[in-house]
Write a protein that holds these residues in place. Structure first.
Motif, PDB file in Angstrom:
ATOM      1  N   ILE A 158       2.549  18.594 -11.318  1.00 11.67           N
ATOM      2  CA  ILE A 158       3.845  18.417 -10.634  1.00 11.67           C
ATOM      3  C   ILE A 158       3.934  16.941 -10.246  1.00 11.67           C
ATOM      4  N   THR A 159       4.933  16.247 -10.805  1.00  4.90           N
ATOM      5  CA  THR A 159       4.992  14.804 -10.590  1.00  4.90           C
ATOM      6  C   THR A 159       6.432  14.349 -10.344  1.00  4.90           C
ATOM      7  N   SER A 160       6.623  13.073  -9.993  1.00 11.56           N
ATOM      8  CA  SER A 160       7.989  12.619  -9.693  1.00 11.56           C
ATOM      9  C   SER A 160       8.190  11.114  -9.800  1.00 11.56           C
ATOM     10  N   GLY A 161       7.141  10.346  -9.699  1.00 11.27           N
ATOM     11  CA  GLY A 161       7.312   8.892  -9.628  1.00 11.27           C
ATOM     12  C   GLY A 161       7.575   8.463  -8.208  1.00 11.27           C
ATOM     13  N   LYS A 162       8.771   8.755  -7.721  1.00 12.11           N
ATOM     14  CA  LYS A 162       9.146   8.374  -6.367  1.00 12.11           C
ATOM     15  C   LYS A 162       8.449   9.283  -5.349  1.00 12.11           C
ATOM     16  N   GLY A 163       8.131   8.721  -4.211  1.00 13.58           N
ATOM     17  CA  GLY A 163       7.533   9.512  -3.137  1.00 13.58           C
ATOM     18  C   GLY A 163       8.599  10.214  -2.313  1.00 13.58           C
TER      19      GLY A 163
ATOM     20  N   VAL B 191       9.826  16.468 -10.480  1.00  9.27           N
ATOM     21  CA  VAL B 191      10.694  16.772  -9.338  1.00  9.27           C
ATOM     22  C   VAL B 191      11.575  15.565  -9.050  1.00  9.27           C
ATOM     23  N   THR B 192      12.867  15.803  -8.843  1.00  6.40           N
ATOM     24  CA  THR B 192      13.740  14.709  -8.434  1.00  6.40           C
ATOM     25  C   THR B 192      14.722  15.223  -7.396  1.00  6.40           C
ATOM     26  N   THR B 193      15.407  14.296  -6.727  1.00 11.75           N
ATOM     27  CA  THR B 193      16.503  14.663  -5.830  1.00 11.75           C
ATOM     28  C   THR B 193      17.773  14.036  -6.407  1.00 11.75           C
ATOM     29  N   PRO B 194      18.963  14.458  -5.973  1.00 12.03           N
ATOM     30  CA  PRO B 194      20.188  13.925  -6.589  1.00 12.03           C
ATOM     31  C   PRO B 194      20.529  12.521  -6.090  1.00 12.03           C
ATOM     32  N   GLU B 195      19.587  11.623  -6.139  1.00 12.71           N
ATOM     33  CA  GLU B 195      19.836  10.234  -5.719  1.00 12.71           C
ATOM     34  C   GLU B 195      19.473   9.295  -6.856  1.00 12.71           C
ATOM     35  N   VAL B 196      20.149   8.150  -6.907  1.00 15.38           N
ATOM     36  CA  VAL B 196      19.912   7.229  -8.033  1.00 15.38           C
ATOM     37  C   VAL B 196      18.457   6.788  -8.103  1.00 15.38           C
ATOM     38  N   SER B 197      17.855   6.505  -6.956  1.00 15.32           N
ATOM     39  CA  SER B 197      16.474   6.003  -6.980  1.00 15.32           C
ATOM     40  C   SER B 197      15.512   7.050  -7.532  1.00 15.32           C
ATOM     41  N   ALA B 198      15.660   8.280  -7.103  1.00 16.53           N
ATOM     42  CA  ALA B 198      14.753   9.342  -7.548  1.00 16.53           C
ATOM     43  C   ALA B 198      14.964   9.674  -9.020  1.00 16.53           C
ATOM     44  N   VAL B 199      16.218   9.689  -9.464  1.00 12.43           N
ATOM     45  CA  VAL B 199      16.509  10.016 -10.864  1.00 12.43           C
ATOM     46  C   VAL B 199      15.999   8.896 -11.776  1.00 12.43           C
ATOM     47  N   ARG B 200      16.161   7.665 -11.328  1.00  9.89           N
ATOM     48  CA  ARG B 200      15.656   6.548 -12.120  1.00  9.89           C
ATOM     49  C   ARG B 200      14.137   6.655 -12.297  1.00  9.89           C
ATOM     50  N   ASP B 201      13.443   6.926 -11.213  1.00 10.81           N
ATOM     51  CA  ASP B 201      11.983   7.049 -11.300  1.00 10.81           C
ATOM     52  C   ASP B 201      11.584   8.248 -12.155  1.00 10.81           C
ATOM     53  N   ALA B 202      12.353   9.332 -12.057  1.00  8.97           N
ATOM     54  CA  ALA B 202      12.066  10.512 -12.875  1.00  8.97           C
ATOM     55  C   ALA B 202      12.171  10.151 -14.352  1.00  8.97           C
ATOM     56  N   ASP B 203      13.174   9.333 -14.690  1.00  7.98           N
ATOM     57  CA  ASP B 203      13.350   8.912 -16.079  1.00  7.98           C
ATOM     58  C   ASP B 203      12.132   8.134 -16.578  1.00  7.98           C
ATOM     59  N   ARG B 204      11.639   7.265 -15.715  1.00  6.69           N
ATOM     60  CA  ARG B 204      10.461   6.465 -16.077  1.00  6.69           C
ATOM     61  C   ARG B 204       9.240   7.364 -16.272  1.00  6.69           C
ATOM     62  N   ILE B 205       9.088   8.322 -15.366  1.00  7.87           N
ATOM     63  CA  ILE B 205       7.952   9.243 -15.436  1.00  7.87           C
ATOM     64  C   ILE B 205       8.021  10.090 -16.714  1.00  7.87           C
ATOM     65  N   ILE B 206       9.231  10.541 -17.060  1.00 10.09           N
ATOM     66  CA  ILE B 206       9.382  11.345 -18.278  1.00 10.09           C
ATOM     67  C   ILE B 206       8.939  10.530 -19.490  1.00 10.09           C
ATOM     68  N   GLY B 207       9.304   9.237 -19.508  1.00  3.68           N
ATOM     69  CA  GLY B 207       8.867   8.354 -20.594  1.00  3.68           C
ATOM     70  C   GLY B 207       7.351   8.248 -20.646  1.00  3.68           C
ATOM     71  N   LEU B 208       6.723   8.085 -19.476  1.00  2.00           N
ATOM     72  CA  LEU B 208       5.265   7.942 -19.427  1.00  2.00           C
ATOM     73  C   LEU B 208       4.571   9.244 -19.811  1.00  2.00           C
ATOM     74  N   LEU B 209       5.146  10.375 -19.410  1.00  2.00           N
ATOM     75  CA  LEU B 209       4.564  11.670 -19.774  1.00  2.00           C
ATOM     76  C   LEU B 209       4.605  11.852 -21.283  1.00  2.00           C
ATOM     77  N   GLU B 210       5.745  11.494 -21.883  1.00  2.00           N
ATOM     78  CA  GLU B 210       5.872  11.658 -23.328  1.00  2.00           C
ATOM     79  C   GLU B 210       4.912  10.729 -24.058  1.00  2.00           C
ATOM     80  N   ALA B 211       4.733   9.520 -23.522  1.00  2.00           N
ATOM     81  CA  ALA B 211       3.768   8.591 -24.127  1.00  2.00           C
ATOM     82  C   ALA B 211       2.353   9.150 -24.043  1.00  2.00           C
ATOM     83  N   ALA B 212       2.101   9.986 -23.030  1.00  2.00           N
ATOM     84  CA  ALA B 212       0.776  10.586 -22.852  1.00  2.00           C
ATOM     85  C   ALA B 212       0.695  11.959 -23.523  1.00  2.00           C
ATOM     86  N   GLU B 213       1.644  12.209 -24.460  1.00  2.00           N
ATOM     87  CA  GLU B 213       1.634  13.447 -25.237  1.00  2.00           C
ATOM     88  C   GLU B 213       1.952  14.696 -24.415  1.00  2.00           C
TER      89      GLU B 213
END
Lengths: 95, 264
Positions: free
Chosen positions: B7-12, B141-163
């Motif tokens: 369970i991850t999110s990027g943003k705290g 996990v994200t919340t409906p805020e720009v900062s959280a969604v942006r970090d979620a996008d970055r995390i999704i990229g990193l997860l995909e890079a890690a297979e």
């Protein structure tokens, strides 16, 4: 009724929800364009392979970059051509 | 052989630990054998959210360094037979564990449990790399805020890079009335932007604060709307097809008034 009120008060298009969406869209275009040099190198290699089917190119002088401007990202490639191949890939296949 | 889910999110602060505690408890309530692993070394919190903070003897660093056997460090939950916690160390830092050690730990845990659920720390550094090392599925996990969604996008990229392909998304703390008013991004807006599948949506709910205060996960409270959302998600993870709950029920003025005068 609610929709009507929203329109009357002009909240629909300029709503903070839409502002958030648009700002996110822009910021993610830039975030996602931030690709690794490794990925660009891989892309370069693949490009050379494909283009070499049709023309002879100067592989050393080949440049591939992602160009990010205000609202868009473009893949810009500068590929010096040394010589055109007369036949192309299709002719080769048939032959 | 069990399954390892991170369970991850990027943003705290978007609700990773609350989500881990509730989905884990939800799965245990369905009768599964579950272990929750807190990988936030130095800032452990899953123990207090679960109300198990007084029972910690050994932690994840003790296990990976061989100071104790795995079974000795696992804390049994008071409420569910099948629920266990492997706590993080509080006095060390993220470098006390390596990704290789995490992989080995996860391999051992999934022999014993149906679900190994890993609570990832915020950020994209060593703690994140440790947390995802042994995982087979990922939940963002994200919340409906720009900062959280942006970090979620970055995390999704990193997860995909890690297979770790096709991570599932949880939208936490959604306020349907604000969405209706045009002052909060909707579920569709966020799905559109992130282009991932949805695991569930948790409505903003004051009861989360109350249940966390008491160290009792919200899934155990039958009246808690957020708890209902987490129960649904646990069932989806277990393979059931559960429709999204009606988020607007109970959120309007009339139902609040009803609640106030004791109609509900």
């Amino acid at each position: 009724m609610l929709d009507f009120l929203l329109r009357v008060f002009g909240k629909d298009s300029g709503s903070s929800r839409n502002v958030a969406k648009e700002r996110l869209r822009l910021v993610l275009v830039h975030d996602r364009a931030d690709v690794s040099p490794q990925l660009l190198d891989d892309l370069k290699e693949d490009l050379i392979k494909v283009i070499s089917n049709y023309m002879e190119i100067d592989e050393k002088a080949l440049e591939v970059n992602l160009d990010t401007s205000d609202k868009t990202v473009a893949l810009v490639a500068n590929i010096p051509v040394l010589r055109m191949k007369r036949t192309g890939k299709r002719a080769e296949k048939i032959g | 052989m069990g399954e390892v889910i991170v369970i991850t999110s990027g943003k705290g602060g978007v609700g990773k630990t609350t989500t881990t505690a509730n989905i884990g408890t939800g799965l245990a309530a369905l009768g599964h054998k579950v272990v929750l692993v807190d990988t936030d070394i130095g800032l452990r919190n899953l123990d207090v959210v679960l109300g198990l903070e007084n029972r910690i003897v050994y932690d994840i660093v003790d296990v990976t360094h061989g100071n104790c056997r795995m079974k000795q460090a696992l804390i049994k939950d008071k409420r569910f037979e099948g629920l266990h916690l492997l706590p993080a160390a509080q006095t060390k830092d993220k470098t006390a564990v390596t990704p290789d050690q995490m992989r080995e730990l996860c391999d051992n845990l999934k022999k014993e449990f149906d679900y190994v659920i890993i609570d990832c720390p915020a950020g994209i550094e060593q703690g994140f790399k440790n947390a995802i090392a042994g995982a087979e599925r990922a939940v963002v996990v994200t919340t409906p805020e720009v900062s959280a969604v942006r970090d979620a996008d970055r995390i999704i990229g990193l997860l995909e890079a890690a297979e770790l392909r096709e991570p599932k998304l949880i939208i936490n703390r959604l306020r349907p009335l604000m969405v209706k008013r045009g002052d909060m991004m909707s579920i569709d807006d966020i799905i559109d932007i992130l282009a991932v599948d949805l695991l569930g949506v948790v409505p903003e709910d004051e009861l989360i604060v109350v249940t966390t205060n008491k160290g009792e996960p919200a899934v155990l409270d039958g009246n808690c709307r957020a708890g209902q959302a987490y129960r649904n998600m646990a069932r989806r993870i277990a393979g059931e097809d559960v429709p999204l709950m009606d988020l607007e029920a109970n959120d309007g003025f009339v139902s609040k008034l009803k609640k106030l005068i004791g109609f509900k």
